[in-house]
Design a protein around this motif. Structure first.
Motif, PDB file in Angstrom:
ATOM      1  N   LYS A  87       0.754  -0.907  -0.411  1.00  0.00           N
ATOM      2  CA  LYS A  87       0.010   0.259   0.113  1.00  0.00           C
ATOM      3  C   LYS A  87       0.613   1.441  -0.239  1.00  0.00           C
ATOM      4  O   LYS A  87       0.285   1.876  -0.674  1.00  0.00           O
ATOM      5  CB  LYS A  87      -0.806  -0.040   1.183  1.00  0.00           C
ATOM      6  N   PRO A  88       1.542   1.501   0.929  1.00  0.00           N
ATOM      7  CA  PRO A  88       2.828   2.592   0.966  1.00  0.00           C
ATOM      8  C   PRO A  88       3.572   3.090  -0.760  1.00  0.00           C
ATOM      9  O   PRO A  88       3.177   4.201  -0.907  1.00  0.00           O
ATOM     10  CB  PRO A  88       3.685   2.612   1.779  1.00  0.00           C
ATOM     11  N   GLN A  89       3.762   2.269  -1.739  1.00  0.00           N
ATOM     12  CA  GLN A  89       4.413   2.518  -2.804  1.00  0.00           C
ATOM     13  C   GLN A  89       2.748   3.194  -3.335  1.00  0.00           C
ATOM     14  O   GLN A  89       2.725   3.775  -4.226  1.00  0.00           O
ATOM     15  CB  GLN A  89       5.177   1.400  -3.392  1.00  0.00           C
ATOM     16  N   LEU A  90       1.872   2.251  -3.919  1.00  0.00           N
ATOM     17  CA  LEU A  90       0.367   2.194  -4.147  1.00  0.00           C
ATOM     18  C   LEU A  90      -0.076   3.790  -3.977  1.00  0.00           C
ATOM     19  O   LEU A  90      -0.157   4.647  -5.061  1.00  0.00           O
ATOM     20  CB  LEU A  90      -0.227   2.057  -3.496  1.00  0.00           C
ATOM     21  N   LEU A  91       0.249   4.670  -2.949  1.00  0.00           N
ATOM     22  CA  LEU A  91      -0.181   5.942  -2.731  1.00  0.00           C
ATOM     23  C   LEU A  91       0.786   6.611  -3.633  1.00  0.00           C
ATOM     24  O   LEU A  91       0.957   8.036  -3.337  1.00  0.00           O
ATOM     25  CB  LEU A  91      -0.235   5.820  -0.793  1.00  0.00           C
ATOM     26  N   LYS A  92       2.462   6.219  -3.644  1.00  0.00           N
ATOM     27  CA  LYS A  92       3.074   7.205  -3.691  1.00  0.00           C
ATOM     28  C   LYS A  92       2.726   7.076  -4.978  1.00  0.00           C
ATOM     29  O   LYS A  92       3.273   8.627  -6.142  1.00  0.00           O
ATOM     30  CB  LYS A  92       5.191   6.264  -3.383  1.00  0.00           C
ATOM     31  N   VAL A  93       3.107   6.190  -5.925  1.00  0.00           N
ATOM     32  CA  VAL A  93       1.600   6.228  -6.807  1.00  0.00           C
ATOM     33  C   VAL A  93       1.043   7.106  -7.408  1.00  0.00           C
ATOM     34  O   VAL A  93       1.384   8.311  -8.134  1.00  0.00           O
ATOM     35  CB  VAL A  93       2.066   5.073  -7.798  1.00  0.00           C
ATOM     36  N   ILE A  94       0.361   7.237  -6.460  1.00  0.00           N
ATOM     37  CA  ILE A  94      -0.754   8.445  -6.917  1.00  0.00           C
ATOM     38  C   ILE A  94      -0.853   8.985  -6.565  1.00  0.00           C
ATOM     39  O   ILE A  94      -0.971  10.051  -7.541  1.00  0.00           O
ATOM     40  CB  ILE A  94      -1.932   7.696  -5.808  1.00  0.00           C
ATOM     41  N   GLU A  95       0.405   9.546  -5.366  1.00  0.00           N
ATOM     42  CA  GLU A  95       1.054  10.956  -5.628  1.00  0.00           C
ATOM     43  C   GLU A  95       1.443  11.237  -6.489  1.00  0.00           C
ATOM     44  O   GLU A  95       1.482  12.497  -6.603  1.00  0.00           O
ATOM     45  CB  GLU A  95       1.429  11.311  -4.510  1.00  0.00           C
ATOM     46  N   ASN A  96       2.542  10.816  -7.148  1.00  0.00           N
ATOM     47  CA  ASN A  96       3.662  10.969  -7.959  1.00  0.00           C
ATOM     48  C   ASN A  96       2.819  11.618  -9.857  1.00  0.00           C
ATOM     49  O   ASN A  96       3.179  12.273 -10.189  1.00  0.00           O
ATOM     50  CB  ASN A  96       4.117   9.586  -8.415  1.00  0.00           C
ATOM     51  N   TYR A  97       1.724  10.430 -10.068  1.00  0.00           N
ATOM     52  CA  TYR A  97       1.359  10.580 -10.919  1.00  0.00           C
ATOM     53  C   TYR A  97      -0.095  12.211 -10.720  1.00  0.00           C
ATOM     54  O   TYR A  97      -0.815  12.805 -12.222  1.00  0.00           O
ATOM     55  CB  TYR A  97       0.249   9.656 -11.524  1.00  0.00           C
ATOM     56  N   SER A  98      -0.641  12.334  -9.808  1.00  0.00           N
ATOM     57  CA  SER A  98      -1.905  13.554  -8.942  1.00  0.00           C
ATOM     58  C   SER A  98      -0.775  14.478  -9.466  1.00  0.00           C
ATOM     59  O   SER A  98      -1.650  15.609  -9.913  1.00  0.00           O
ATOM     60  CB  SER A  98      -2.425  13.392  -8.259  1.00  0.00           C
ATOM     61  N   GLN A  99       0.680  14.537  -9.055  1.00  0.00           N
ATOM     62  CA  GLN A  99       1.223  15.705  -9.795  1.00  0.00           C
ATOM     63  C   GLN A  99       1.557  15.814 -10.877  1.00  0.00           C
ATOM     64  O   GLN A  99       1.274  17.244 -11.288  1.00  0.00           O
ATOM     65  CB  GLN A  99       2.250  15.696  -8.582  1.00  0.00           C
ATOM     66  N   GLU A 100       1.331  15.558 -11.644  1.00  0.00           N
ATOM     67  CA  GLU A 100       1.704  15.343 -12.856  1.00  0.00           C
ATOM     68  C   GLU A 100       0.544  15.737 -13.855  1.00  0.00           C
ATOM     69  O   GLU A 100       0.253  16.397 -15.191  1.00  0.00           O
ATOM     70  CB  GLU A 100       2.537  14.422 -13.789  1.00  0.00           C
ATOM     71  N   TYR A 101      -0.755  15.426 -13.907  1.00  0.00           N
ATOM     72  CA  TYR A 101      -2.288  15.236 -14.662  1.00  0.00           C
ATOM     73  C   TYR A 101      -3.058  15.381 -13.056  1.00  0.00           C
ATOM     74  O   TYR A 101      -3.624  14.348 -11.953  1.00  0.00           O
ATOM     75  CB  TYR A 101      -2.285  14.803 -15.713  1.00  0.00           C
ATOM     76  N   ASN A 102      -4.130  16.038 -13.610  1.00  0.00           N
ATOM     77  CA  ASN A 102      -5.315  15.869 -13.177  1.00  0.00           C
ATOM     78  C   ASN A 102      -6.241  15.458 -13.886  1.00  0.00           C
ATOM     79  O   ASN A 102      -7.657  15.785 -14.192  1.00  0.00           O
ATOM     80  CB  ASN A 102      -6.503  17.222 -13.378  1.00  0.00           C
ATOM     81  N   PHE A 103      -6.608  14.254 -12.660  1.00  0.00           N
ATOM     82  CA  PHE A 103      -7.370  13.033 -13.817  1.00  0.00           C
ATOM     83  C   PHE A 103      -8.917  13.570 -12.951  1.00  0.00           C
ATOM     84  O   PHE A 103      -8.826  13.513 -12.009  1.00  0.00           O
ATOM     85  CB  PHE A 103      -6.910  11.777 -12.809  1.00  0.00           C
ATOM     86  N   ALA A 104      -9.945  12.400 -13.622  1.00  0.00           N
ATOM     87  CA  ALA A 104     -11.253  13.046 -13.547  1.00  0.00           C
ATOM     88  C   ALA A 104     -11.185  11.883 -11.969  1.00  0.00           C
ATOM     89  O   ALA A 104     -12.120  11.968 -11.104  1.00  0.00           O
ATOM     90  CB  ALA A 104     -11.922  12.097 -14.410  1.00  0.00           C
ATOM     91  N   GLU A 105     -10.547  10.589 -12.250  1.00  0.00           N
ATOM     92  CA  GLU A 105     -10.699   9.788 -10.806  1.00  0.00           C
ATOM     93  C   GLU A 105      -9.566   8.969 -11.593  1.00  0.00           C
ATOM     94  O   GLU A 105      -8.814   8.539 -12.132  1.00  0.00           O
ATOM     95  CB  GLU A 105     -11.364   8.584 -11.682  1.00  0.00           C
ATOM     96  N   ILE A 106      -8.476   8.171 -10.749  1.00  0.00           N
ATOM     97  CA  ILE A 106      -7.668   7.357 -10.185  1.00  0.00           C
ATOM     98  C   ILE A 106      -8.313   6.313  -9.429  1.00  0.00           C
ATOM     99  O   ILE A 106      -8.683   6.397  -8.251  1.00  0.00           O
ATOM    100  CB  ILE A 106      -6.792   8.303  -8.820  1.00  0.00           C
ATOM    101  N   ILE A 107      -8.692   4.862  -9.777  1.00  0.00           N
ATOM    102  CA  ILE A 107      -8.490   3.690  -9.539  1.00  0.00           C
ATOM    103  C   ILE A 107      -7.551   2.294  -9.854  1.00  0.00           C
ATOM    104  O   ILE A 107      -7.480   2.097 -10.201  1.00  0.00           O
ATOM    105  CB  ILE A 107      -9.916   3.513 -10.177  1.00  0.00           C
ATOM    106  N   PRO A 108      -7.235   2.447  -8.653  1.00  0.00           N
ATOM    107  CA  PRO A 108      -6.128   0.955  -8.268  1.00  0.00           C
ATOM    108  C   PRO A 108      -7.205   0.093  -8.559  1.00  0.00           C
ATOM    109  O   PRO A 108      -8.086  -0.238  -8.040  1.00  0.00           O
ATOM    110  CB  PRO A 108      -5.446   1.454  -7.447  1.00  0.00           C
ATOM    111  N   LEU A 109      -6.641  -0.844  -9.360  1.00  0.00           N
ATOM    112  CA  LEU A 109      -7.221  -2.485  -9.498  1.00  0.00           C
ATOM    113  C   LEU A 109      -5.989  -3.532  -9.504  1.00  0.00           C
ATOM    114  O   LEU A 109      -5.281  -3.188 -10.374  1.00  0.00           O
ATOM    115  CB  LEU A 109      -8.245  -2.446 -10.822  1.00  0.00           C
TER     116      LEU A 109
END
Length: 301
Positions: free
Chosen positions: A130-152
């Motif tokens: 989970k910590p690595q997944l949260l870091k991925v979400i943080e890094n990509y969120s800084q690059e682009y304003n996504f409508a939704e972020i869905i891990p699966l």
């Protein structure tokens, strides 16, 4: 039909080999897109249709965006890029790497020009903590304003319900574009040829690159028996490749045929008799005529 019925088109994009075809097959519940560990296995835009009680989603599975090295590569990249327009939602599929790869940065740059809502779909979450997944979400969120972020996880079938719920939320109200029991707009011949190509790619591993194409020359039901006779030709670029595909005493070709037969029978719902031939067509990937003949026509993009 309920007045609240939603329908629309959803495009899947991402680097080659991030799991687009696996996700498509999971959502539809049928094997429509070919799956292989090799990149660039999907060559055409493939439309698959998911119909529920409340919505109809037409998924457009595209070739991975990559640096083109041939006319076939140009076709594949152009096909992927055009899919970003004229759809209702873009699903941008990534793997859970903290560092954003250069190829993903190039895709993010292309997305800046898109007005369509973009979902960041993080696949293969079963491979990270989970910590690595949260870091991925943080890094990509800084690059682009996504409508939704869905891990699966497309492979494990985790969290696809959340993805479908969000898709329905963003789709406009609309009609059913296709009959309820239709799951793809691809002709049977196209799917059968892709199944054979998948088995060849899987069994040949790295011995043969992407220099193969499959043509179904005949598909006919027998008059006296409930069997479909299918004749297919695998085209390769070199004589040496032909020998590898055939194998010692025809062993490799038998394996390809046997593995393909199983999936084709399941797809068609009946017995088949499959005959496969091998032909050499040098440099077919850079021939406009042969590309069109094998179904990769840039006019269809």
């Amino acid at each position: 039909m309920s007045k609240n019925f939603h329908s629309g088109f959803v495009s899947l994009i991402g680097r080659p080999n991030v799991g687009k075809s696996t996700l498509m097959n999971l959502l539809i519940g049928e094997k429509i897109s070919i799956i292989s560990s090799k990149p660039q296995t999907t060559r055409n835009k493939i439309q698959t249709i998911l119909t529920t009680d409340t919505m109809q989603v037409i998924f457009v599975d595209t070739p991975g965006i990559h640096k083109a090295k041939s006319k076939l590569g140009d076709y594949m990249v152009k096909s992927a890029e055009t899919s970003l327009n004229d759809v209702d939602i873009v699903l941008y599929l990534i793997e859970p790497y903290e560092k954003i790869k250069d190829s993903d940065k190039a895709i993010l740059e292309r997305l800046e020009k898109v007005n369509t809502p973009v979902f960041l779909v993080i696949n293969k979450i079963d491979t990270v903590e989970k910590p690595q997944l949260l870091k991925v979400i943080e890094n990509y969120s800084q690059e682009y304003n996504f409508a939704e972020i869905i891990p699966l996880s497309a492979l494990k079938g985790k969290n696809q319900e959340t993805l479908l719920e969000n898709i329905e939320k963003y789709l406009p109200e609309g009609p059913k574009y296709f009959p309820e029991d239709m799951i793809t707009d691809q002709p049977e011949k196209q799917i059968v040829s892709e199944i054979i190509r998948e088995k060849a790619l899987y069994l040949l591993q790295d011995e043969i690159p992407h220099g193969i194409a499959v043509e179904i020359t005949s598909m006919k039901h027998r008059k006296d028996k409930d069997i479909m006779d299918i004749d297919a030709t695998i085209y390769c670029e070199r004589d040496s490749h032909k020998g590898i595909i055939i194998g010692k005493q025809g062993s490799m070709l038998k394996k390809i045929g046997s593995n393909a037969r199983r999936d084709i029978q399941r797809f068609l719902g009946g017995q088949i008799n499959l005959q496969i031939w091998i032909k050499v067509k040098k440099d077919w990937r850079d021939s406009d005529f042969l590309l069109k003949n094998f179904g990769y026509d840039s006019k269809n993009i």
